[in-house]
Design a protein around this motif. Structure first.
Motif, PDB file in Angstrom:
ATOM      1  N   LEU A 153       0.830  -1.203   0.000  1.00  0.00           N
ATOM      2  CA  LEU A 153       0.000   0.000   0.000  1.00  0.00           C
ATOM      3  C   LEU A 153       0.866   1.256   0.000  1.00  0.00           C
ATOM      4  O   LEU A 153       0.558   2.243  -0.672  1.00  0.00           O
ATOM      5  CB  LEU A 153      -0.931   0.005   1.217  1.00  0.00           C
ATOM      6  N   CYS A 154       1.950   1.208   0.736  1.00  0.00           N
ATOM      7  CA  CYS A 154       2.866   2.345   0.801  1.00  0.00           C
ATOM      8  C   CYS A 154       3.515   2.596  -0.567  1.00  0.00           C
ATOM      9  O   CYS A 154       3.586   3.741  -1.028  1.00  0.00           O
ATOM     10  CB  CYS A 154       3.932   2.084   1.862  1.00  0.00           C
ATOM     11  N   VAL A 155       3.967   1.544  -1.212  1.00  0.00           N
ATOM     12  CA  VAL A 155       4.564   1.676  -2.547  1.00  0.00           C
ATOM     13  C   VAL A 155       3.539   2.236  -3.530  1.00  0.00           C
ATOM     14  O   VAL A 155       3.841   3.132  -4.328  1.00  0.00           O
ATOM     15  CB  VAL A 155       5.115   0.312  -3.041  1.00  0.00           C
ATOM     16  N   GLY A 156       2.307   1.733  -3.466  1.00  0.00           N
ATOM     17  CA  GLY A 156       1.252   2.251  -4.338  1.00  0.00           C
ATOM     18  C   GLY A 156       0.986   3.722  -4.113  1.00  0.00           C
ATOM     19  O   GLY A 156       0.792   4.497  -5.063  1.00  0.00           O
ATOM     20  N   TYR A 157       0.996   4.128  -2.858  1.00  0.00           N
ATOM     21  CA  TYR A 157       0.791   5.546  -2.544  1.00  0.00           C
ATOM     22  C   TYR A 157       1.901   6.396  -3.164  1.00  0.00           C
ATOM     23  O   TYR A 157       1.639   7.404  -3.807  1.00  0.00           O
ATOM     24  CB  TYR A 157       0.756   5.774  -1.027  1.00  0.00           C
ATOM     25  N   TRP A 158       3.153   6.000  -2.978  1.00  0.00           N
ATOM     26  CA  TRP A 158       4.270   6.798  -3.478  1.00  0.00           C
ATOM     27  C   TRP A 158       4.331   6.787  -5.006  1.00  0.00           C
ATOM     28  O   TRP A 158       4.723   7.780  -5.620  1.00  0.00           O
ATOM     29  CB  TRP A 158       5.583   6.345  -2.857  1.00  0.00           C
ATOM     30  N   ARG A 159       3.928   5.716  -5.634  1.00  0.00           N
ATOM     31  CA  ARG A 159       3.859   5.706  -7.107  1.00  0.00           C
ATOM     32  C   ARG A 159       2.829   6.727  -7.590  1.00  0.00           C
ATOM     33  O   ARG A 159       3.050   7.455  -8.553  1.00  0.00           O
ATOM     34  CB  ARG A 159       3.483   4.315  -7.618  1.00  0.00           C
ATOM     35  N   HIS A 160       1.681   6.731  -6.919  1.00  0.00           N
ATOM     36  CA  HIS A 160       0.637   7.688  -7.276  1.00  0.00           C
ATOM     37  C   HIS A 160       1.127   9.117  -7.049  1.00  0.00           C
ATOM     38  O   HIS A 160       0.928   9.988  -7.891  1.00  0.00           O
ATOM     39  CB  HIS A 160      -0.621   7.416  -6.442  1.00  0.00           C
ATOM     40  N   GLN A 161       1.774   9.346  -5.933  1.00  0.00           N
ATOM     41  CA  GLN A 161       2.295  10.674  -5.606  1.00  0.00           C
ATOM     42  C   GLN A 161       3.294  11.116  -6.666  1.00  0.00           C
ATOM     43  O   GLN A 161       3.269  12.253  -7.133  1.00  0.00           O
ATOM     44  CB  GLN A 161       2.953  10.586  -4.225  1.00  0.00           C
ATOM     45  N   ASN A 162       4.193  10.229  -7.054  1.00  0.00           N
ATOM     46  CA  ASN A 162       5.198  10.527  -8.068  1.00  0.00           C
ATOM     47  C   ASN A 162       4.542  10.833  -9.417  1.00  0.00           C
ATOM     48  O   ASN A 162       4.928  11.770 -10.109  1.00  0.00           O
ATOM     49  CB  ASN A 162       6.171   9.349  -8.194  1.00  0.00           C
ATOM     50  N   SER A 163       3.537  10.043  -9.785  1.00  0.00           N
ATOM     51  CA  SER A 163       2.832  10.263 -11.046  1.00  0.00           C
ATOM     52  C   SER A 163       2.156  11.632 -11.072  1.00  0.00           C
ATOM     53  O   SER A 163       2.218  12.343 -12.073  1.00  0.00           O
ATOM     54  CB  SER A 163       1.795   9.167 -11.264  1.00  0.00           C
ATOM     55  N   CYS A 164       1.526  11.994  -9.964  1.00  0.00           N
ATOM     56  CA  CYS A 164       0.865  13.304  -9.887  1.00  0.00           C
ATOM     57  C   CYS A 164       1.880  14.425 -10.032  1.00  0.00           C
ATOM     58  O   CYS A 164       1.638  15.421 -10.716  1.00  0.00           O
ATOM     59  CB  CYS A 164       0.104  13.440  -8.575  1.00  0.00           C
ATOM     60  N   CYS A 165       3.009  14.276  -9.403  1.00  0.00           N
ATOM     61  CA  CYS A 165       4.052  15.295  -9.472  1.00  0.00           C
ATOM     62  C   CYS A 165       4.595  15.419 -10.896  1.00  0.00           C
ATOM     63  O   CYS A 165       4.743  16.523 -11.421  1.00  0.00           O
ATOM     64  CB  CYS A 165       5.172  14.934  -8.502  1.00  0.00           C
ATOM     65  N   LEU A 166       4.883  14.301 -11.534  1.00  0.00           N
ATOM     66  CA  LEU A 166       5.437  14.314 -12.890  1.00  0.00           C
ATOM     67  C   LEU A 166       4.453  14.852 -13.918  1.00  0.00           C
ATOM     68  O   LEU A 166       4.852  15.449 -14.915  1.00  0.00           O
ATOM     69  CB  LEU A 166       5.877  12.904 -13.290  1.00  0.00           C
ATOM     70  N   ASN A 167       3.157  14.629 -13.697  1.00  0.00           N
ATOM     71  CA  ASN A 167       2.136  15.044 -14.663  1.00  0.00           C
ATOM     72  C   ASN A 167       1.390  16.311 -14.253  1.00  0.00           C
ATOM     73  O   ASN A 167       0.355  16.635 -14.818  1.00  0.00           O
ATOM     74  CB  ASN A 167       1.140  13.897 -14.878  1.00  0.00           C
ATOM     75  N   ARG A 200      -0.490  17.087 -11.687  1.00  0.00           N
ATOM     76  CA  ARG A 200      -1.871  16.882 -11.270  1.00  0.00           C
ATOM     77  C   ARG A 200      -1.952  17.003  -9.758  1.00  0.00           C
ATOM     78  O   ARG A 200      -0.962  16.814  -9.048  1.00  0.00           O
ATOM     79  CB  ARG A 200      -2.366  15.492 -11.664  1.00  0.00           C
ATOM     80  N   GLN A 201      -3.169  17.260  -9.284  1.00  0.00           N
ATOM     81  CA  GLN A 201      -3.378  17.271  -7.851  1.00  0.00           C
ATOM     82  C   GLN A 201      -3.439  15.836  -7.345  1.00  0.00           C
ATOM     83  O   GLN A 201      -3.903  14.935  -8.043  1.00  0.00           O
ATOM     84  CB  GLN A 201      -4.696  17.958  -7.499  1.00  0.00           C
ATOM     85  N   VAL A 202      -3.004  15.674  -6.113  1.00  0.00           N
ATOM     86  CA  VAL A 202      -3.085  14.353  -5.494  1.00  0.00           C
ATOM     87  C   VAL A 202      -4.552  14.063  -5.197  1.00  0.00           C
ATOM     88  O   VAL A 202      -5.275  14.917  -4.695  1.00  0.00           O
ATOM     89  CB  VAL A 202      -2.239  14.305  -4.207  1.00  0.00           C
ATOM     90  N   SER A 203      -4.997  12.863  -5.507  1.00  0.00           N
ATOM     91  CA  SER A 203      -6.411  12.518  -5.352  1.00  0.00           C
ATOM     92  C   SER A 203      -6.784  12.380  -3.879  1.00  0.00           C
ATOM     93  O   SER A 203      -5.937  12.106  -3.027  1.00  0.00           O
ATOM     94  CB  SER A 203      -6.708  11.208  -6.075  1.00  0.00           C
ATOM     95  N   PRO A 204      -8.080  12.558  -3.578  1.00  0.00           N
ATOM     96  CA  PRO A 204      -8.551  12.356  -2.199  1.00  0.00           C
ATOM     97  C   PRO A 204      -8.277  10.936  -1.707  1.00  0.00           C
ATOM     98  O   PRO A 204      -8.001  10.721  -0.529  1.00  0.00           O
ATOM     99  CB  PRO A 204     -10.058  12.613  -2.290  1.00  0.00           C
ATOM    100  N   TRP A 205      -8.309   9.970  -2.629  1.00  0.00           N
ATOM    101  CA  TRP A 205      -7.997   8.587  -2.280  1.00  0.00           C
ATOM    102  C   TRP A 205      -6.586   8.485  -1.711  1.00  0.00           C
ATOM    103  O   TRP A 205      -6.346   7.836  -0.695  1.00  0.00           O
ATOM    104  CB  TRP A 205      -8.132   7.713  -3.526  1.00  0.00           C
ATOM    105  N   ALA A 206      -5.636   9.155  -2.385  1.00  0.00           N
ATOM    106  CA  ALA A 206      -4.242   9.096  -1.942  1.00  0.00           C
ATOM    107  C   ALA A 206      -4.067   9.805  -0.605  1.00  0.00           C
ATOM    108  O   ALA A 206      -3.300   9.358   0.247  1.00  0.00           O
ATOM    109  CB  ALA A 206      -3.328   9.712  -2.998  1.00  0.00           C
ATOM    110  N   MET A 207      -4.776  10.901  -0.415  1.00  0.00           N
ATOM    111  CA  MET A 207      -4.676  11.620   0.855  1.00  0.00           C
ATOM    112  C   MET A 207      -5.205  10.755   2.001  1.00  0.00           C
ATOM    113  O   MET A 207      -4.612  10.712   3.078  1.00  0.00           O
ATOM    114  CB  MET A 207      -5.426  12.949   0.781  1.00  0.00           C
TER     115      MET A 207
END
Length: 101
Positions: free
Chosen positions: A69-83, A85-92
């Protein structure tokens, strides 16, 4: 076998064979055979899914789940930063649940 009984596959097959021998409405018989084939295929796929073994090269544990779950969170965070985009409420929500900083 249970699916075959539930769908009356054997009885339906015998009925179609009898109708075919009596040469009654070939178009109706073909349509019913196709319908029967669909039910047989679905039953076989369902059975295959239930019988398959889970292939994992590791043993599951709560710590492993947490790490995933932690790896998935950081992948999502990295993707948002690179693209940009805002971090989704799910990720928060996941961040709070994982107690990350």
């Amino acid at each position: 076998h249970r699916q075959f009984n539930a769908q009356h596959i054997y009885r339906r097959h015998d009925k179609l064979v009898t109708q075919l021998q009596q040469q009654k409405g070939i178009h109706l018989i073909v349509r019913e055979y196709n319908h029967l084939d669909l039910h047989i295929t679905r039953a076989m796929i369902s059975s295959k899914k239930r019988c398959r073994k889970q292939k994992r090269g590791y043993t599951w544990s709560p710590a492993l789940r947490e790490a995933g779950l932690c790896v998935g969170y950081w992948r999502h965070q990295n993707s948002c930063c690179l693209n940009s985009r805002q971090v989704s409420p799910w990720a928060m929500a996941r961040r709070e649940k994982l107690q990350l900083q």
